[in-house]
Design a protein around this motif. Structure first.
Motif, PDB file in Angstrom:
ATOM      1  N   GLU A   1      -7.727   2.555 -11.690  1.00  0.00           N
ATOM      2  CA  GLU A   1      -8.467   2.408 -10.438  1.00  0.00           C
ATOM      3  C   GLU A   1      -9.958   2.270 -10.735  1.00  0.00           C
ATOM      4  O   GLU A   1     -10.517   3.011 -11.540  1.00  0.00           O
ATOM      5  CB  GLU A   1      -8.226   3.643  -9.557  1.00  0.00           C
ATOM      6  CG  GLU A   1      -9.054   3.682  -8.283  1.00  0.00           C
ATOM      7  CD  GLU A   1      -8.781   4.928  -7.453  1.00  0.00           C
ATOM      8  OE1 GLU A   1      -7.641   5.093  -6.989  1.00  0.00           O
ATOM      9  OE2 GLU A   1      -9.722   5.711  -7.259  1.00  0.00           O
TER      10      GLU A   1
ATOM     11  N   SER B   1      -5.879  -4.194  -6.871  1.00  0.00           N
ATOM     12  CA  SER B   1      -4.939  -3.828  -5.812  1.00  0.00           C
ATOM     13  C   SER B   1      -5.259  -2.479  -5.177  1.00  0.00           C
ATOM     14  O   SER B   1      -4.518  -2.008  -4.326  1.00  0.00           O
ATOM     15  CB  SER B   1      -3.520  -3.815  -6.377  1.00  0.00           C
ATOM     16  OG  SER B   1      -3.425  -2.900  -7.447  1.00  0.00           O
ATOM     17  N   SER B   2      -6.363  -1.857  -5.605  1.00  0.00           N
ATOM     18  CA  SER B   2      -6.831  -0.618  -4.997  1.00  0.00           C
ATOM     19  C   SER B   2      -8.244  -0.857  -4.496  1.00  0.00           C
ATOM     20  O   SER B   2      -9.172  -0.948  -5.280  1.00  0.00           O
ATOM     21  CB  SER B   2      -6.800   0.515  -6.028  1.00  0.00           C
ATOM     22  OG  SER B   2      -7.220   1.718  -5.458  1.00  0.00           O
ATOM     23  N   PHE B   3      -8.399  -0.946  -3.210  1.00  0.00           N
ATOM     24  CA  PHE B   3      -9.634  -1.465  -2.606  1.00  0.00           C
ATOM     25  C   PHE B   3     -10.651  -0.350  -2.386  1.00  0.00           C
ATOM     26  O   PHE B   3     -11.053  -0.061  -1.268  1.00  0.00           O
ATOM     27  CB  PHE B   3      -9.294  -2.126  -1.268  1.00  0.00           C
ATOM     28  CG  PHE B   3      -8.411  -3.335  -1.379  1.00  0.00           C
ATOM     29  CD1 PHE B   3      -7.101  -3.237  -1.810  1.00  0.00           C
ATOM     30  CD2 PHE B   3      -8.890  -4.583  -1.038  1.00  0.00           C
ATOM     31  CE1 PHE B   3      -6.274  -4.344  -1.909  1.00  0.00           C
ATOM     32  CE2 PHE B   3      -8.075  -5.702  -1.126  1.00  0.00           C
ATOM     33  CZ  PHE B   3      -6.774  -5.571  -1.560  1.00  0.00           C
TER      34      PHE B   3
ATOM     35  N   TYR C   1     -12.795  -5.353  -3.855  1.00  0.00           N
ATOM     36  CA  TYR C   1     -11.489  -5.866  -3.437  1.00  0.00           C
ATOM     37  C   TYR C   1     -10.928  -6.796  -4.501  1.00  0.00           C
ATOM     38  O   TYR C   1     -10.159  -7.713  -4.207  1.00  0.00           O
ATOM     39  CB  TYR C   1     -11.570  -6.529  -2.058  1.00  0.00           C
ATOM     40  CG  TYR C   1     -12.598  -7.615  -1.907  1.00  0.00           C
ATOM     41  CD1 TYR C   1     -13.933  -7.296  -1.682  1.00  0.00           C
ATOM     42  CD2 TYR C   1     -12.245  -8.955  -1.963  1.00  0.00           C
ATOM     43  CE1 TYR C   1     -14.892  -8.283  -1.533  1.00  0.00           C
ATOM     44  CE2 TYR C   1     -13.191  -9.953  -1.812  1.00  0.00           C
ATOM     45  CZ  TYR C   1     -14.515  -9.606  -1.588  1.00  0.00           C
ATOM     46  OH  TYR C   1     -15.453 -10.589  -1.451  1.00  0.00           O
TER      47      TYR C   1
ATOM     48  N   TYR D   1     -15.776  -9.581  -6.508  1.00  0.00           N
ATOM     49  CA  TYR D   1     -15.228  -9.247  -5.190  1.00  0.00           C
ATOM     50  C   TYR D   1     -15.775  -7.893  -4.744  1.00  0.00           C
ATOM     51  O   TYR D   1     -15.085  -6.870  -4.760  1.00  0.00           O
ATOM     52  CB  TYR D   1     -13.714  -9.258  -5.225  1.00  0.00           C
ATOM     53  CG  TYR D   1     -13.075 -10.624  -5.142  1.00  0.00           C
ATOM     54  CD1 TYR D   1     -11.708 -10.773  -5.352  1.00  0.00           C
ATOM     55  CD2 TYR D   1     -13.817 -11.763  -4.839  1.00  0.00           C
ATOM     56  CE1 TYR D   1     -11.093 -12.021  -5.267  1.00  0.00           C
ATOM     57  CE2 TYR D   1     -13.224 -13.010  -4.766  1.00  0.00           C
ATOM     58  CZ  TYR D   1     -11.860 -13.128  -4.969  1.00  0.00           C
ATOM     59  OH  TYR D   1     -11.255 -14.365  -4.882  1.00  0.00           O
TER      60      TYR D   1
END
Lengths: 108, 118
Positions: free
Chosen positions: A1, A95-97, A92, A33
């Motif tokens: 993460e 897959s963990s925003f 973003y 992102y």
């Protein structure tokens, strides 16, 4: 993460001054992102910047974003009274925003 | 105009379940990914979960993985969050938000408050 940090925690400035907020990532954010949000008490967040440097629809040009990789900056060129709020960065690119902890911009 | 209206919040005992809903209007719901984000009282934003526009993918924060399930009904323009085994640290305002593909959430609801307390 990916973990995001933001500095400073609080920024005390006067209207008309320039605000510089930083967001750091524990690893490179793919495709830059990185987004910035503004939140006022009792309100939902408002998207300001996406893709590290693109302004969202309707956002004044006094807001600008820059940076790449792991280091990003939100700049408010001249603070208006309505800009005093909390600002969050969010990545973003995975897959963990995750969000950063926020920077509060308050009136000096 | 884009509208997202959350509902289903309230007070619930630890260990119990709750289902939140988010009614969407003003845009093509089936074309957008949807997120849940929460904010504990006086704290920052915490991303909770995302579901792809067609429901083909779901991702969760580690703090809710295995306890929460995000789903959607594109025929009803509605997003859901099923929350099981609730804990006191799940107490928060829960926001739903829409996101274009490979873009961050751009429109948010006003949130619904969940309080987990005995």
């Amino acid at each position: 993460e990916i973990v995001l940090t933001q500095s400073p925690g609080t920024l005390s400035l006067s209207p008309g001054e320039r605000a510089t907020l930083s967001c750091g990532a524990s690893q490179t954010i793919s495709n830059n992102y990185l987004a910035w949000y503004q939140q006022k008490p009792g309100q939902a967040p408002r998207l300001l910047i996406y893709g590290a440097s693109s302004r969202a629809t309707g956002i004044p040009d006094r807001f600008s974003g820059s940076g790449s990789g792991t280091d990003f900056t939100l700049t408010i060129s001249r603070l208006e009274p309505e800009d005093f709020a909390v600002y969050y960065c969010q990545q973003y690119g995975s897959s963990s925003f995750t969000f950063g902890p926020g920077t509060k911009v308050d009136i000096k | 105009q884009v509208q997202l209206v959350e509902s289903g919040g309230g007070v619930v005992q630890p260990g119990r379940s709750l289902r939140l809903s988010c009614a969407a209007s003003g845009f093509s719901f089936r074309s957008f990914g949807m997120h849940w984000v929460r904010q504990a009282p006086g704290k920052g934003l915490e991303w909770v979960a995302v579901i792809w526009y067609d429901g083909s993918n779901e991702y969760y924060a580690d703090s809710v993985k295995g306890r929460f399930t995000i789903s959607r009904d594109n025929s009803r323009n509605t997003l859901y969050l099923q929350m099981n085994s609730l804990r006191s640290d799940d107490t928060a305002v829960y926001f739903c938000a829409r996101a274009p593909l490979w873009a961050p959430p751009d429109y948010w609801g006003q949130g619904t408050l969940v309080i987990v307390s005995s």
